[in-house]
Design an enzyme around this catalytic site. Sequence first.
Site, PDB file in Angstrom:
ATOM      1  N   HIS A 141       3.684  -5.295  50.441  1.00 57.25           N
ATOM      2  CA  HIS A 141       4.009  -4.159  49.584  1.00 57.25           C
ATOM      3  C   HIS A 141       2.719  -3.384  49.407  1.00 57.25           C
ATOM      4  O   HIS A 141       1.708  -3.935  48.958  1.00 57.25           O
ATOM      5  CB  HIS A 141       4.547  -4.637  48.238  1.00 57.25           C
ATOM      6  CG  HIS A 141       4.927  -3.521  47.334  1.00 57.25           C
ATOM      7  ND1 HIS A 141       5.079  -3.681  45.971  1.00 57.25           N
ATOM      8  CD2 HIS A 141       5.178  -2.208  47.576  1.00 57.25           C
ATOM      9  CE1 HIS A 141       5.414  -2.530  45.424  1.00 57.25           C
ATOM     10  NE2 HIS A 141       5.479  -1.621  46.384  1.00 57.25           N
ATOM     11  N   ASP A 142       2.713  -2.109  49.756  1.00 54.48           N
ATOM     12  CA  ASP A 142       1.468  -1.351  49.764  1.00 54.48           C
ATOM     13  C   ASP A 142       0.772  -1.351  48.401  1.00 54.48           C
ATOM     14  O   ASP A 142      -0.461  -1.316  48.322  1.00 54.48           O
ATOM     15  CB  ASP A 142       1.671   0.076  50.285  1.00 54.48           C
ATOM     16  CG  ASP A 142       2.787   0.832  49.580  1.00 54.48           C
ATOM     17  OD1 ASP A 142       3.329   0.333  48.574  1.00 54.48           O
ATOM     18  OD2 ASP A 142       3.129   1.934  50.048  1.00 54.48           O
ATOM     19  N   ASN A 178       6.557   2.355  37.065  1.00 57.71           N
ATOM     20  CA  ASN A 178       6.687   3.356  38.126  1.00 57.71           C
ATOM     21  C   ASN A 178       6.805   4.743  37.513  1.00 57.71           C
ATOM     22  O   ASN A 178       7.653   4.968  36.653  1.00 57.71           O
ATOM     23  CB  ASN A 178       7.940   3.092  38.961  1.00 57.71           C
ATOM     24  CG  ASN A 178       7.690   2.164  40.116  1.00 57.71           C
ATOM     25  OD1 ASN A 178       6.901   1.237  40.009  1.00 57.71           O
ATOM     26  ND2 ASN A 178       8.375   2.384  41.214  1.00 57.71           N
ATOM     27  N   THR A 183       2.669   9.184  46.468  1.00 59.71           N
ATOM     28  CA  THR A 183       4.012   9.681  46.206  1.00 59.71           C
ATOM     29  C   THR A 183       4.495   9.189  44.841  1.00 59.71           C
ATOM     30  O   THR A 183       5.136   9.913  44.085  1.00 59.71           O
ATOM     31  CB  THR A 183       4.969   9.217  47.313  1.00 59.71           C
ATOM     32  OG1 THR A 183       4.513   9.747  48.563  1.00 59.71           O
ATOM     33  CG2 THR A 183       6.380   9.699  47.053  1.00 59.71           C
TER      34      THR A 183
END
Length: 462
Positions: free
Chosen positions: A216-217, A276, A239
Site C-alpha cells: 500500500h503506497d 482520509n 491525490t
Amino acid sequence: MVGRVGPDALELSEAHRFPNRPVRVPEGLRWDVLALYAGVLDGLKAAGQVDSVGIDSWAVDYGLLDADGVLLGNPVHYRDARTEGVAEKVWATVPAAELYAATGLQYAPFNTLYQLAAAHETQQLAHARRLLLIPDLLTYWLTGEQGTELTNASTTQLIDPRTRAWSYGIASRLGIDLSLFAPLRQPGDPAGLLREEVLEETGLTGPVPVTAVGSHDTASAVAAVPAEGERFAYICTGTWSLAGLELAAPVLTEESRAANFTNELGLDGTVRHLRNIMGLWLLQECVRAWGGPDLGGLLLDASKVPALRSVVDAGDAAFLAPGRMPERIAGACRASGQPVPESPAEITRCILDSLALAHRRAIADAQRLAGHPVDVVHVVGGGTRNALLCQLTADACGLPVVAGPTEAAALGNVLVQARAHGLVGDLADGRRLLTRTQPLTRYEPRADAARWDEAEARLTRR
C-alpha cells in the site's frame, strides 16, 4: 524508480514514467491494468540490471483470477458507482460499530469489503478462484507466485488490526470466502523471482528477486517519514491526503469510529491511525477542467487571494467522483452562504485553505483520540512541492511542518528492499538515513489561530 542504497547514500532516479488512464466502459469505470503491466515491463527494461524489485500501488482494488490463473476482466476502479448504498446493506448484517471494533477501518464506500458485497452473485465472482490486490496481481504476473501483502490487506476491512490476521468471523457473517485470498506476506518477505519470459522481455539477467514491500503506497510513504522519536504526525499528500499518527496499537473506540479514523497496518508492528482527506484530487480535477494551466503561475496567483475567504469540507464524499469540480466547489460555497470563488486563482485558494483546515482537524483529532501529543508535522509526497499548502498547513496546525521527501512511497519501497537484503537496519535506522540524505524544508507556523477557528466554525455551522 531505481534506488541506490549505501551506508550514507540513498538515491532515486526515474527510469520510466507512464500514464494511468482509467477507462469508462458500458459496465462502469475500470483500470487498464494491462497497460499498467506493460508500463512496469518497460520500466524494468529502462532500469537495467537490478538486485531486487518491489511494487507498491493504491489500495482496496483487486483483480479476480479463474482456476487457471487467468484474469477475469479489468479490475473495477474504486471510484466506480457500484458501491453506492452497499454499506447500509452490510451494516444490516454487521452493524457499523461492530465492524469497526473488529477491523478498525474507517468508513469509505470503496473499501474492498463493500466492493465484494457489491459483486455478490455476479458471474465474475462466482467463477473466481483467486483475488489479488493490485500490487500482488502485478507481482504474480512478474513471478508466477501469489501472495497477499499485509499492509494492503489491512485496507480490505477484513483484517483484525490487533492480531494482524484475517477476521474470519466478519467474513463468514458477510458471506465472503477468505480462501479467495492468497497467503499473507509481510513487508520484506521474498515474493518470487522474475519469470524467464520477463527476463527475456526486459533484458535483465536472472535471478532477480521480487521483494514484498509495504505494497500500500501509504505504508511505504509513512516508512519514509524522516522522523525522530514518536512525537510526530504525518500527512501523506497526493491525490489523497492521509493525515494521522504512527502508533503501536490500534484505536478501536466508538469515538474514533465516529471521527472516521482508520487503523491500517504499517511496518514492524506499527499501526497507521489516520483520516482520509480528499487531497489534491480537488485541484487536479479543477486543473483538468481548466485545460491544464501552468500550475506554478496558478499557485502564485492563489497566494495573492485573501486567505480563508471561502472554505469547503475537503473530506466530503460529494467531491469523490470526477467531473465539474470547479462548479461543485463553487456550489458548496454558495450553499454554505460564503463568498463564491469564481476565478481559477480564487478556487485554487479555496481548495488549499480547505485542505489545510482539514489537515488541522485531522491532526488535532488524532492526538485527542489516541492520547498521543505531537511536536511536529511531517508532510511527504507530491504536496511537498506546493510551498503554499505546506505553509498553510503549518499555520492551521500551529505546529512546524517538515516537508520532504517528495517521492516518499518510492523511498519507503526501496528501504524495505534494502533492509531485506541486509543494507539497512530497522525502521528508525532507515529514517536516520533519510534525514541524512534527503532535502527537507521546514515551515514555521504564523500566529493566526483565531482566523482558522473562525473558518472551522463556518463549516461546523452548516
